[in-house]
Design a protein around this motif. Structure first.
Motif, PDB file in Angstrom:
ATOM      1  N   SER A 111       0.970  -1.280   0.043  1.00 15.43           N
ATOM      2  CA  SER A 111       0.029  -0.121  -0.081  1.00 15.43           C
ATOM      3  C   SER A 111       0.942   1.296  -0.231  1.00 15.43           C
ATOM      4  O   SER A 111       2.026   1.265   0.780  1.00 15.43           O
ATOM      5  CB  SER A 111      -0.746   0.047   1.155  1.00 15.43           C
ATOM      6  OG  SER A 111      -0.014  -0.035   2.487  1.00 15.43           O
ATOM      7  N   VAL A 112       0.413   2.224  -0.828  1.00 20.32           N
ATOM      8  CA  VAL A 112       1.192   3.417  -0.997  1.00 20.32           C
ATOM      9  C   VAL A 112       0.379   4.620  -0.454  1.00 20.32           C
ATOM     10  O   VAL A 112      -0.687   4.835  -1.190  1.00 20.32           O
ATOM     11  CB  VAL A 112       1.652   3.759  -2.268  1.00 20.32           C
ATOM     12  CG1 VAL A 112       2.403   4.973  -2.483  1.00 20.32           C
ATOM     13  CG2 VAL A 112       2.707   2.442  -2.732  1.00 20.32           C
ATOM     14  N   ASN A 113       0.756   5.548   0.498  1.00 19.90           N
ATOM     15  CA  ASN A 113      -0.073   6.730   0.995  1.00 19.90           C
ATOM     16  C   ASN A 113       0.793   8.017   0.348  1.00 19.90           C
ATOM     17  O   ASN A 113       2.061   8.200   0.593  1.00 19.90           O
ATOM     18  CB  ASN A 113      -0.259   6.920   2.449  1.00 19.90           C
ATOM     19  CG  ASN A 113      -0.994   5.518   3.165  1.00 19.90           C
ATOM     20  OD1 ASN A 113      -1.856   5.158   2.444  1.00 19.90           O
ATOM     21  ND2 ASN A 113      -0.744   5.059   4.259  1.00 19.90           N
ATOM     22  N   LYS A 114      -0.062   8.506  -0.511  1.00 21.15           N
ATOM     23  CA  LYS A 114       0.678   9.924  -1.008  1.00 21.15           C
ATOM     24  C   LYS A 114      -0.408  10.985  -1.017  1.00 21.15           C
ATOM     25  O   LYS A 114      -1.542  10.859  -1.379  1.00 21.15           O
ATOM     26  CB  LYS A 114       0.976   9.272  -2.633  1.00 21.15           C
ATOM     27  CG  LYS A 114       1.789  10.468  -3.361  1.00 21.15           C
ATOM     28  CD  LYS A 114       2.065  10.095  -4.771  1.00 21.15           C
ATOM     29  CE  LYS A 114       2.925  11.231  -5.463  1.00 21.15           C
ATOM     30  NZ  LYS A 114       3.220  10.740  -6.667  1.00 21.15           N
ATOM     31  N   PRO A 198       5.504  10.610   0.468  1.00 26.05           N
ATOM     32  CA  PRO A 198       4.959   9.383   0.337  1.00 26.05           C
ATOM     33  C   PRO A 198       5.037   8.585   1.534  1.00 26.05           C
ATOM     34  O   PRO A 198       6.226   8.319   1.654  1.00 26.05           O
ATOM     35  CB  PRO A 198       4.956   8.808  -0.967  1.00 26.05           C
ATOM     36  CG  PRO A 198       6.428   9.189  -1.353  1.00 26.05           C
ATOM     37  CD  PRO A 198       6.626  10.624  -0.697  1.00 26.05           C
ATOM     38  N   LYS A 200       4.808   4.150   2.213  1.00 29.20           N
ATOM     39  CA  LYS A 200       4.691   2.793   1.732  1.00 29.20           C
ATOM     40  C   LYS A 200       4.958   1.849   2.899  1.00 29.20           C
ATOM     41  O   LYS A 200       5.281   2.041   3.748  1.00 29.20           O
ATOM     42  CB  LYS A 200       6.040   2.684   0.660  1.00 29.20           C
ATOM     43  CG  LYS A 200       5.956   3.671  -0.261  1.00 29.20           C
ATOM     44  CD  LYS A 200       7.158   3.444  -1.231  1.00 29.20           C
ATOM     45  CE  LYS A 200       7.428   4.459  -2.209  1.00 29.20           C
ATOM     46  NZ  LYS A 200       8.819   4.198  -3.103  1.00 29.20           N
TER      47      LYS A 200
END
Length: 615
Positions: A111-114, A198, A200
């Motif tokens: 999962s990637v939070n950006k 970001p 990750k």
């Protein structure tokens, strides 16, 4: 060549080749050796009448007892289906065994939070700005000093100016020390979000689980987690330096790991405990029982099919024997008719006597026609069992050799062999064992459901910092940040438990029925052995009686012929004595075949027919 029987010591009857007791007519009535191939080919040649006309359109196929047995076991559709049932039962076992395999599951998730900048026009109540240097009237005095009390608050006779820092009103509102500005609704462009670094998160999990035959099940999972965060909470007395290296260690400590272990096991004397109570183990044992039953059913089918085919084979031999005897007897009677026709003008014989001989010859033709009909019927039945081309006629090429063989004495342990090795008994016994297993399982399923549940979890936290690589995280899992151990008992008991009780009652009924069927099958096999032994004794007695009858009939025939030559007897009496000779020969031949058929039935009742054929 496969033989049905072998000569054994202690024979109770020797089936010697047939000899006519009347010496004067022996050569004419025997007519040479017994050649079934020549008989069938001769019947199919020339201008045959009746059912023999069918032989001309059928292709002859010579077989022996060994060829028949081998073809049956390879080509019979019923046996092929029974073998397929064995293979199907084997796949059921493999399928049920899979429930106890070690299951390995691996999962990977990323999962990637950006975030990104976003500017929006936002409306909200705001404090109006007051410019302290504004002078609308141009008198050199700021307007707010000239009695503009709406924009400021008077404190101790002085006007409190509104103070702005970086375009922000810091003393707005109404009250002592405030500049007296009231909030007003207005719209302005504001930042809804601000772009950040970001984040990750990579999670890799390996889980192993297994079901055990005694009802317990367990699972073990290991997880390795990589969590790249834009910020971190520093431990006490620690000041973060940056988001990527918050503590100044020069490395990214983003790795953590976790492990969990769980086990569930039914308590003793409760539902699901032990090999008897495990539903998966019961399904496996039922599949194994089904596989053994399929093998026994296939053996029973082979035994029954061989018994049916061999008796048909001997019926074909019987028909050929009857045809041979009828032809031999017909030949002698035909010679006598010629002699009577030559004497018809001498006055010693009458047309009535000649008519009696001719009527007897017509009877021979009808009986021979019936024998050929029976022969073709038996041949067609064998072709069906052999799954062969129906446009053929089978010829038992080894008939003479089989008739010359002796029938061994029945074994003294015939009943024990049948009760131990007959496949139908083994099938019924397997059904009974499965019914007992099902009864024990249903009895267990009716008990209360009480399980012991144990779980343990070891977890590392990355609230402050983790580890530099997954190996270090796993090695330090013995010192987790969080440990959770749970030990509990789960109790489940449906009100009334009616479904389980009904299944238990049904299992008891099935077990009693299986027991009764097993006893009936054993009694059936015992009765089959009884009948086979009685048939053997009956054929033995018939053989002895028919041989005696042959001697008496032959002697009486010779005497009546001599008396007829001297004019002391009529032709009617000669024909009657001749019929006695024919009946005695047919009875002797029939008894010989019945001896072999009874021995086949005995071997089939013992379940040893295929074993004896392979010797």
């Amino acid at each position: 060549m496969i033989r049905l029987h072998q000569a054994l010591p202690g024979l109770f009857l020797a089936l010697l080749p047939f000899t006519l007791v009347a010496p004067a007519h022996a050569q004419a009535m025997e007519g040479g050796g017994f050649d079934p191939v020549a008989m069938v080919r001769l019947a199919a040649s020339g201008s045959a009448t009746g059912v023999r006309r069918l032989l001309d359109s059928l292709a002859p196929r010579e077989i022996t007892l060994g060829i028949l047995a081998d073809t049956l076991l390879r080509e019979n559709f019923g046996l092929l289906a029974a073998r397929e049932a064995i293979a199907s039962a084997g796949t059921q076992i493999t399928q049920r065994e899979a429930a106890f395999d070690l299951n390995l599951v691996t999962s990977v998730s990323l999962s990637v939070n950006k975030t990104a900048d976003r500017i929006e026009t936002i409306g909200r109540p705001r404090t109006a700005e007051t410019d302290l240097t504004r002078d609308d009237d141009g008198d050199g005095i700021p307007d707010f000093v000239q009695g503009n009390t709406g924009t400021v608050e008077e404190v101790d006779g002085e006007k409190v100016p509104c103070v702005f820092e970086d375009d922000r009103l810091i003393n707005g509102g109404v009250g002592p020390g405030l500049c007296g500005q009231e909030p007003e609704y207005s719209e302005r462009e504001e930042a809804a979000s601000i772009k950040g670094l970001p984040g990750k998160r990579l999670t890799t999990t390996v889980e192993m689980s297994k079901m055990f035959t005694f009802g317990a099940q367990g699972s073990l999972s290991l997880s390795s987690i990589y969590n790249s965060k834009a910020g971190a909470q520093a431990p006490a007395l620690t000041r973060p330096i940056s988001a990527t290296d918050p503590f100044g260690w020069g490395e990214k400590l983003f790795w953590t790991s976790s492990a969990s272990l769980s086990a569930t096991m039914p308590l003793p004397y409760t539902k699901g405990f032990g090999r008897v109570g495990s539903p998966e183990n019961f399904s496996l044992e039922a599949a194994r029982s089904g596989s053994r039953r399929a093998v026994f059913a296939e053996q029973a089918a082979r035994n029954a099919t061989l018994a049916e085919a061999l008796q048909l084979y001997w019926d074909m031999i019987r028909s050929l024997q009857d045809i041979r005897i009828l032809n031999e007897q017909k030949s002698v009677l035909d010679q006598r008719r010629g002699r009577v026709e030559r004497l018809i003008g001498s006055g010693t014989v009458t047309n009535y006597e000649l008519g009696q001989i001719q009527q007897e010859l017509a009877s021979f033709a009808l009986r021979e026609e019936a024998a050929w009909t029976q022969y073709l019927l038996r041949s067609n039945s064998l072709l069906t069992l052999m799954s062969a081309d129906p446009d053929m006629v089978l010829i038992p090429a080894d008939a003479e050799a089989l008739l010359a063989e002796t029938v061994p004495e029945p074994p003294s342990d015939a009943y024990d062999r049948a009760l131990i090795g007959h496949p139908e008994i083994m099938t019924a016994q397997e059904d009974l064992e499965l019914a007992k297993l099902s009864l024990a399982f249903r009895d267990n399923q009716a008990a209360p459901d009480i399980d012991l549940v144990v779980t343990a979890q070891l977890t590392q936290s990355d609230l402050s910092f983790g580890f530099g690589n997954p190996a270090d995280a796993l090695m330090n899992l013995t010192k987790p940040d969080k440990t959770n151990i749970f030990i509990g008992v789960r109790y489940l008991y449906p009100l009334g438990n009616q479904a389980a009780r009904a299944a238990l009652s049904r299992a008891r009924t099935d077990e009693r029925n299986a027991f009764d069927r097993a006893r009936q099958t054993r009694q059936k096999i015992v009765n089959s052995v009884d009948r086979a032994l009685a048939d053997i004794r009956g054929a033995q007695s018939l053989m002895l009686v028919s041989r005696g009858d042959m001697e008496l009939a032959g002697f009486a025939y010779e005497r009546i012929v001599d008396e007829r030559e001297r004019g002391l007897a009529t032709e009617f009496e000669v024909v009657n004595r001749y019929q006695d000779v024919l009946a005695a020969r047919l009875n002797e031949a029939n008894a010989r075949v019945e001896m072999h058929k009874a021995r086949i039935r005995l071997s089939a009742a013992q379940g040893t027919l295929e074993e004896e054929l392979s010797r």
